[in-house]
Write an enzyme that holds these catalytic residues in place. Structure first.
Site, PDB file in Angstrom:
ATOM      1  N   SER A  18       0.748  -1.150   0.338  1.00 57.66           N
ATOM      2  CA  SER A  18       0.183  -0.167   0.269  1.00 57.66           C
ATOM      3  C   SER A  18       0.776   0.763  -0.108  1.00 57.66           C
ATOM      4  CB  SER A  18      -0.873   0.138   1.181  1.00 57.66           C
ATOM      5  OG  SER A  18      -1.491   0.953   1.422  1.00 57.66           O
ATOM      6  N   TYR A  33      -2.388   0.328  10.413  1.00 51.87           N
ATOM      7  CA  TYR A  33      -2.766  -0.863   9.413  1.00 51.87           C
ATOM      8  C   TYR A  33      -1.449  -0.306   8.657  1.00 51.87           C
ATOM      9  CZ  TYR A  33      -4.173  -0.977   4.242  1.00 51.87           C
ATOM     10  OH  TYR A  33      -4.610  -2.080   2.975  1.00 51.87           O
ATOM     11  N   LYS A  72       1.715  -3.012   6.835  1.00 48.74           N
ATOM     12  CA  LYS A  72       2.457  -3.074   4.966  1.00 48.74           C
ATOM     13  C   LYS A  72       3.387  -3.214   5.604  1.00 48.74           C
ATOM     14  CE  LYS A  72      -1.455  -3.983   3.582  1.00 48.74           C
ATOM     15  NZ  LYS A  72      -1.564  -4.981   2.543  1.00 48.74           N
TER      16      LYS A  72
HETATM   17  O1  LIG Z   1     -16.472   9.679   4.586  1.00 50.17           O
HETATM   18  C1  LIG Z   1     -15.268  10.035   4.059  1.00 50.17           C
HETATM   19  C2  LIG Z   1     -14.133   8.831   3.720  1.00 50.17           C
HETATM   20  C3  LIG Z   1     -12.935   9.861   3.897  1.00 50.17           C
HETATM   21  N1  LIG Z   1     -12.108  10.845   3.428  1.00 50.17           N
HETATM   22  C4  LIG Z   1     -11.641  11.569   2.730  1.00 50.17           C
HETATM   23  O2  LIG Z   1     -10.809  10.747   1.426  1.00 50.17           O
HETATM   24  C5  LIG Z   1      -9.898  10.874   1.129  1.00 50.17           C
HETATM   25  C6  LIG Z   1      -9.920   9.420   1.138  1.00 50.17           C
HETATM   26  O3  LIG Z   1      -9.919   8.645   2.082  1.00 50.17           O
HETATM   27  P1  LIG Z   1      -9.842   7.112   2.252  1.00 50.17           P
HETATM   28  O4  LIG Z   1     -10.839   6.486   0.644  1.00 50.17           O
HETATM   29  O5  LIG Z   1      -9.780   7.141   3.571  1.00 50.17           O
HETATM   30  O6  LIG Z   1      -8.653   6.510   1.362  1.00 50.17           O
HETATM   31  P2  LIG Z   1      -7.409   6.533   2.249  1.00 50.17           P
HETATM   32  O7  LIG Z   1      -7.182   6.622   4.098  1.00 50.17           O
HETATM   33  O8  LIG Z   1      -6.240   8.038   1.921  1.00 50.17           O
HETATM   34  O9  LIG Z   1      -6.508   4.954   2.610  1.00 50.17           O
HETATM   35  C7  LIG Z   1      -6.539   3.888   1.266  1.00 50.17           C
HETATM   36  O10 LIG Z   1      -5.196   4.040   0.659  1.00 50.17           O
HETATM   37  C8  LIG Z   1      -4.572   3.956   1.347  1.00 50.17           C
HETATM   38  C9  LIG Z   1      -4.124   3.979  -0.308  1.00 50.17           C
HETATM   39  O11 LIG Z   1      -2.807   4.901   0.146  1.00 50.17           O
HETATM   40  C10 LIG Z   1      -4.848   2.287   1.268  1.00 50.17           C
HETATM   41  O12 LIG Z   1      -3.832   1.363   1.820  1.00 50.17           O
HETATM   42  C11 LIG Z   1      -5.588   2.653   2.393  1.00 50.17           C
HETATM   43  O13 LIG Z   1      -6.562   1.477   2.334  1.00 50.17           O
HETATM   44  C12 LIG Z   1      -7.254   2.935   1.925  1.00 50.17           C
HETATM   45  O14 LIG Z   1      -8.084   3.100   3.140  1.00 50.17           O
HETATM   46  C13 LIG Z   1      -8.889  11.500   2.180  1.00 50.17           C
HETATM   47  O15 LIG Z   1      -8.440  12.802   2.574  1.00 50.17           O
HETATM   48  C14 LIG Z   1     -10.189  11.182   3.360  1.00 50.17           C
HETATM   49  O16 LIG Z   1      -9.722  11.944   4.860  1.00 50.17           O
HETATM   50  C15 LIG Z   1     -13.581  11.757   3.770  1.00 50.17           C
HETATM   51  O17 LIG Z   1     -13.643  13.026   3.885  1.00 50.17           O
HETATM   52  N2  LIG Z   1     -15.084  11.565   4.453  1.00 50.17           N
END
Ligand SMILES: O=c1ccn([C@@H]2O[C@H](COP(=O)(O)OP(=O)(O)O[C@H]3O[C@H](CO)[C@@H](O)[C@H](O)[C@H]3O)[C@@H](O)[C@H]2O)c(=O)[nH]1
Length: 266
Positions: free
Chosen positions: A49, A74, A78
């Site tokens: 990841s 998490y 990894k």
């Molecule tokens: O309800 C939500 C969920 C997410 N976000 C935002 O959306 C973006 C993406 O968030 P998310 O989809 O949760 O992905 P990440 O936290 O970036 O993590 C993902 O991407 C990673 C790789 O970078 C993987 O390892 C993880 O499994 C995967 O969850 C971020 O800025 C979050 O703050 C929101 O604003 N609202």
């Protein structure tokens, strides 16, 4: 023989149970490696990841970027697993491991029959947006609007799940065809970053539905911006992402609109 080593893909909300989570992941790694060696399997693809990079020190993130300064348990699992695999490959020349560092996988199969159906309230952005669009949830909480990005919301490198799957096929081809052993890491991303609000707008366009949202505080552990330099995967695996943001949203919407309650419909 080549085995796909996705069994370590993390499950659940890791932050609540880090000790048990580390224990399960690390014990699982050793047990699986022993079982593979016993069965003469020394080549595999590991599902890693972008979280191994932590808060990016430079962008786009190349494979040379330091790893280990992770912002979540998490991410650490990894990272730890990659370290074990690097040591394994150094100490025993029979092993060849391709570690694919996924950026943010989204989308669904074009048929609309295979898609993401998280248990309970989604943690990730795309399934949350899709469930708001389909009327299953009232509103998306946008975590943070004061990041140093073009609109203040977090920027990520979203990659279509079918591009990601194709990256695995290329990695397996490489493992089959090379005599070389060792540990090889590749970023799987598009190289383009989109903000949370960019994703909301793109989804509204693809679905024709309004996606209500509220701006709330940042979520702990989230970085401002992360996107890949994926040129190494192109050079070494002959892979690059072909599907853009519109396709990611269209395919997600086909899945979600045809299956408003996910697999519970079936
Ligand atoms: O309800 C939500 C969920 C997410 N976000 C935002 O959306 C973006 C993406 O968030 P998310 O989809 O949760 O992905 P990440 O936290 O970036 O993590 C993902 O991407 C990673 C790789 O970078 C993987 O390892 C993880 O499994 C995967 O969850 C971020 O800025 C979050 O703050 C929101 O604003 N609202």
């Amino acid at each position: 023989m080549v085995a796909h080593f996705a069994a370590l893909k993390a499950v659940g909300e890791s932050c609540r149970i880090p000790l048990q989570y580390y224990h399960n992941n690390m014990t699982g790694t050793n047990v699986l490696l022993e079982a593979m060696a016993d069965n003469n399997v020394f080549k595999f693809v590991y599902s890693s990841s972008a979280t191994v990079y932590g808060e990016p020190k430079f962008l786009p993130v190349t494979e040379e970027h330091p790893t280990g300064n992770c912002t979540s348990p998490y991410g650490k699992t990894k990272y730890f697993t990659e370290e074990i695999l690097k040591d394994l490959c150094k100490s025993d020349k029979r092993w060849a491991v391709v570690s694919l560092r996924y950026f943010n996988p989204v989308g669904a199969h074009i048929s609309g029959r295979i898609g993401e159906d998280p248990n309970g309230e989604p943690n990730n952005l795309m399934p949350y947006i899709a469930q708001v669009a389909v009327g299953r949830r009232p509103s998306l909480s946008v975590y943070g609007s004061d990041f140093p990005t073009h609109d203040g919301t977090g920027v990520r490198d979203y990659i279509h799940i079918v591009d990601l799957a194709e990256g695995h096929v290329k990695a397996l081809d490489k493992l089959r065809n090379i005599a070389e052993t060792g540990f090889f890491a590749y970023n799987l991303g598009t190289g383009v970053g989109y903000s949370v609000l960019d994703m909301v707008k793109a989804f509204e366009k693809a679905s024709g539905k309004k996606v209500n949202y509220t701006l709330v505080d940042r979520r702990s552990g989230d970085v401002a911006t992360c996107y890949a330099d994926a040129t190494l995967a192109d050079k070494k695996l002959g892979w690059k992402a072909e599907r853009g943001i519109d396709k990611m949203c269209e395919d997600t919407w086909r899945w979600q609109s045809q299956n408003p309650n996910g697999y519970a419909n079936k």
